[in-house]
Motif scaffolding. Structure first.
Motif, PDB file in Angstrom:
ATOM      1  N   PHE A   1      26.839  11.264   6.645  1.00  0.00           N
ATOM      2  CA  PHE A   1      26.486  11.752   7.984  1.00  0.00           C
ATOM      3  C   PHE A   1      25.611  10.724   8.683  1.00  0.00           C
ATOM      4  N   VAL A   2      25.984  10.349   9.906  1.00  0.00           N
ATOM      5  CA  VAL A   2      25.293   9.281  10.620  1.00  0.00           C
ATOM      6  C   VAL A   2      23.815   9.593  10.834  1.00  0.00           C
ATOM      7  N   ASP A   3      23.466  10.851  11.037  1.00  0.00           N
ATOM      8  CA  ASP A   3      22.059  11.198  11.244  1.00  0.00           C
ATOM      9  C   ASP A   3      21.238  11.031   9.966  1.00  0.00           C
ATOM     10  N   ASP A   4      21.878  11.169   8.801  1.00  0.00           N
ATOM     11  CA  ASP A   4      21.173  10.921   7.540  1.00  0.00           C
ATOM     12  C   ASP A   4      20.890   9.429   7.378  1.00  0.00           C
ATOM     13  N   VAL A   5      21.830   8.594   7.798  1.00  0.00           N
ATOM     14  CA  VAL A   5      21.602   7.149   7.766  1.00  0.00           C
ATOM     15  C   VAL A   5      20.475   6.775   8.731  1.00  0.00           C
ATOM     16  N   ALA A   6      20.482   7.368   9.913  1.00  0.00           N
ATOM     17  CA  ALA A   6      19.435   7.093  10.893  1.00  0.00           C
ATOM     18  C   ALA A   6      18.060   7.490  10.355  1.00  0.00           C
ATOM     19  N   ALA A   7      17.997   8.640   9.676  1.00  0.00           N
ATOM     20  CA  ALA A   7      16.727   9.090   9.098  1.00  0.00           C
ATOM     21  C   ALA A   7      16.242   8.132   8.019  1.00  0.00           C
ATOM     22  N   ALA A   8      17.170   7.618   7.219  1.00  0.00           N
ATOM     23  CA  ALA A   8      16.799   6.674   6.162  1.00  0.00           C
ATOM     24  C   ALA A   8      16.267   5.380   6.755  1.00  0.00           C
ATOM     25  N   ILE A   9      16.901   4.897   7.806  1.00  0.00           N
ATOM     26  CA  ILE A   9      16.449   3.667   8.468  1.00  0.00           C
ATOM     27  C   ILE A   9      15.042   3.844   9.022  1.00  0.00           C
TER      28      ILE A   9
ATOM     29  N   GLY B   1      38.524   1.345  -1.605  1.00  0.00           N
ATOM     30  CA  GLY B   1      37.683   2.531  -1.574  1.00  0.00           C
ATOM     31  C   GLY B   1      36.334   2.243  -0.947  1.00  0.00           C
ATOM     32  N   ASN B   2      35.567   3.301  -0.757  1.00  0.00           N
ATOM     33  CA  ASN B   2      34.270   3.177  -0.098  1.00  0.00           C
ATOM     34  C   ASN B   2      33.291   4.134  -0.766  1.00  0.00           C
ATOM     35  N   LEU B   3      32.891   3.758  -1.999  1.00  0.00           N
ATOM     36  CA  LEU B   3      32.032   4.599  -2.822  1.00  0.00           C
ATOM     37  C   LEU B   3      30.735   3.876  -3.161  1.00  0.00           C
ATOM     38  N   ALA B   4      29.669   4.651  -3.329  1.00  0.00           N
ATOM     39  CA  ALA B   4      28.423   4.079  -3.845  1.00  0.00           C
ATOM     40  C   ALA B   4      28.666   3.602  -5.280  1.00  0.00           C
ATOM     41  N   SER B   5      28.133   2.430  -5.601  1.00  0.00           N
ATOM     42  CA  SER B   5      28.332   1.872  -6.946  1.00  0.00           C
ATOM     43  C   SER B   5      27.436   2.533  -7.985  1.00  0.00           C
ATOM     44  N   GLY B   6      26.328   3.113  -7.516  1.00  0.00           N
ATOM     45  CA  GLY B   6      25.347   3.675  -8.437  1.00  0.00           C
ATOM     46  C   GLY B   6      24.351   2.661  -8.954  1.00  0.00           C
ATOM     47  N   ALA B   7      24.530   1.403  -8.533  1.00  0.00           N
ATOM     48  CA  ALA B   7      23.627   0.342  -8.992  1.00  0.00           C
ATOM     49  C   ALA B   7      22.345   0.274  -8.169  1.00  0.00           C
ATOM     50  N   PHE B   8      22.303   0.997  -7.063  1.00  0.00           N
ATOM     51  CA  PHE B   8      21.146   0.964  -6.172  1.00  0.00           C
ATOM     52  C   PHE B   8      20.694   2.385  -5.867  1.00  0.00           C
ATOM     53  N   PRO B   9      19.432   2.558  -5.466  1.00  0.00           N
ATOM     54  CA  PRO B   9      18.983   3.884  -5.052  1.00  0.00           C
ATOM     55  C   PRO B   9      19.748   4.350  -3.816  1.00  0.00           C
ATOM     56  N   GLY B  10      19.730   5.667  -3.602  1.00  0.00           N
ATOM     57  CA  GLY B  10      20.471   6.228  -2.483  1.00  0.00           C
ATOM     58  C   GLY B  10      19.589   6.997  -1.523  1.00  0.00           C
ATOM     59  N   LEU B  11      20.190   7.910  -0.782  1.00  0.00           N
ATOM     60  CA  LEU B  11      19.456   8.673   0.222  1.00  0.00           C
ATOM     61  C   LEU B  11      18.317   9.483  -0.388  1.00  0.00           C
ATOM     62  N   ALA B  12      18.553  10.095  -1.533  1.00  0.00           N
ATOM     63  CA  ALA B  12      17.518  10.931  -2.154  1.00  0.00           C
ATOM     64  C   ALA B  12      16.268  10.123  -2.452  1.00  0.00           C
TER      65      ALA B  12
ATOM     66  N   VAL C   1      15.739  11.494   1.888  1.00  0.00           N
ATOM     67  CA  VAL C   1      16.686  12.174   2.782  1.00  0.00           C
ATOM     68  C   VAL C   1      17.698  12.947   1.938  1.00  0.00           C
ATOM     69  N   THR C   2      17.890  14.212   2.245  1.00  0.00           N
ATOM     70  CA  THR C   2      18.895  15.027   1.573  1.00  0.00           C
ATOM     71  C   THR C   2      20.228  14.869   2.298  1.00  0.00           C
ATOM     72  N   PRO C   3      21.236  14.281   1.646  1.00  0.00           N
ATOM     73  CA  PRO C   3      22.504  14.041   2.338  1.00  0.00           C
ATOM     74  C   PRO C   3      23.247  15.337   2.644  1.00  0.00           C
TER      75      PRO C   3
END
Length: 317
Positions: A193-201, A273-284, A288-290
């Motif tokens: 969700f674009v607003d979750d990305v904006a919140a993370a930034i 594909g367009n998946l998180a690799s799991g090698a880096f931290p994420g939104l949580a 931010v709760t995705p």
């Protein structure tokens, strides 16, 4: 809606480079909520004037910039407390835009005295890729950290929102066409969700002492194949459509032809594909709760139903 600290950016000048696009509009609104003063800098800043009514008096400024020129960057970044680099492209001189060009932006931000920098890259950035977009995204990350070691790198997955060119584009196509080809039908996507990305930034900008020097993969909580996503959009419209999955061989052949809706490089990225690799931290990890696409999809697809927003029942045509 902000999910992070609402005070750390209050009154600070945040400059958004390339801030007139889809993500930029949402980052601006997030920064408004946090009390920041926002400078939207772009080759065509007039594209963002529709944002102005959302701001308080004196909260937004528009500026014209050519990111390929150091003097232009220096002028627009002067006085910035924080900088967001949203500049990117799929074609043209990608090294100048998002490869070495990203390093030039980071150096200019450092010289301007900015205390925080968020560089927007992409999931799938890969220095070894034969696709120029993915390769230069990775090279840009490296160039940014060389010039501004405390920068935060964010790698969003494909983003969705009510004004996107992804879910809403498929929604429009499904509403109009009785038959729809599906490229790379088994490719897996993890849209965010674009607003979750904006919140993370915004959170990263407000706490560079916590998030600086880190790379985050920003992906949503759901995984779809391309075919499943199209089917879900179709169901949300209450329509029956003929979806025609193309094999990778056929899809690649079509993408190689001139004038087709997808280029060879775009097809390669989609197929990967367009998946998180799991090698880096994420939104949580950035606080931010995705939010899932399922939370919004039925409501957003209402406009594409046969009877639109006034239809009591979903159509079957």
């Amino acid at each position: 809606m902000s999910q992070g600290n609402t005070d750390s950016l209050s009154g600070k000048i945040v400059t958004l480079l390339g801030g007139t696009g889809f993500l930029g509009r949402h980052v601006v609104q997030e920064l408004f909520e946090r009390g920041a003063r926002v400078r939207v800098a772009s080759r065509n800043p007039d594209k963002a004037w529709s944002i102005k009514p959302l701001s308080n008096l004196g909260q937004i400024q528009f500026a014209r910039v050519d990111v390929s020129k150091l003097d232009s960057l220096a002028r627009v970044l002067e006085g910035s407390d924080a900088v967001v680099n949203l500049v990117g492209a799929f074609e043209g001189n990608l090294d100048a835009v998002q490869g070495s060009g990203a390093g030039r932006i980071a150096a200019a931000a450092k010289a301007a005295g900015a205390q925080a920098l968020v560089h927007v890259s992409a999931i799938g950035a890969d220095a070894g890729s034969d696709v120029a977009y993915a390769r230069t995204k990775a090279e840009g990350e490296r160039a940014v950290l060389a010039e501004f070691p405390t920068a935060t790198i964010v790698r969003p997955a494909i983003m969705f929102g009510p004004d996107d060119n992804f879910v809403m584009m498929f929604g429009d196509l499904i509403a109009r066409a009785p038959l729809l080809p599906v490229f790379a039908p088994e490719a897996k996507l993890q849209p965010v969700f674009v607003d979750d990305v904006a919140a993370a930034i915004a959170t990263a900008l407000g706490a560079p002492e916590v998030h600086g020097g880190k790379t985050f993969e920003l992906a949503g909580p759901e995984i779809y194949t391309m075919l499943a996503l199209n089917k879900r959009i179709m169901a949300a419209q209450g329509r029956q459509r003929a979806l025609v999955p193309f094999s990778d061989a056929v899809g690649g052949l079509i993408a190689a032809l001139p004038g087709t809706p997808i280029s060879t490089d775009q097809f390669k990225l989609l197929k990967a594909g367009n998946l998180a690799s799991g090698a880096f931290p994420g939104l949580a990890e950035i606080g931010v709760t995705p939010r899932p696409l399922e939370l919004f999809l039925d409501r957003w697809m209402t406009q594409f139903r046969n009877h639109g927003r006034f239809g009591a029942k979903a159509a079957n045509a």
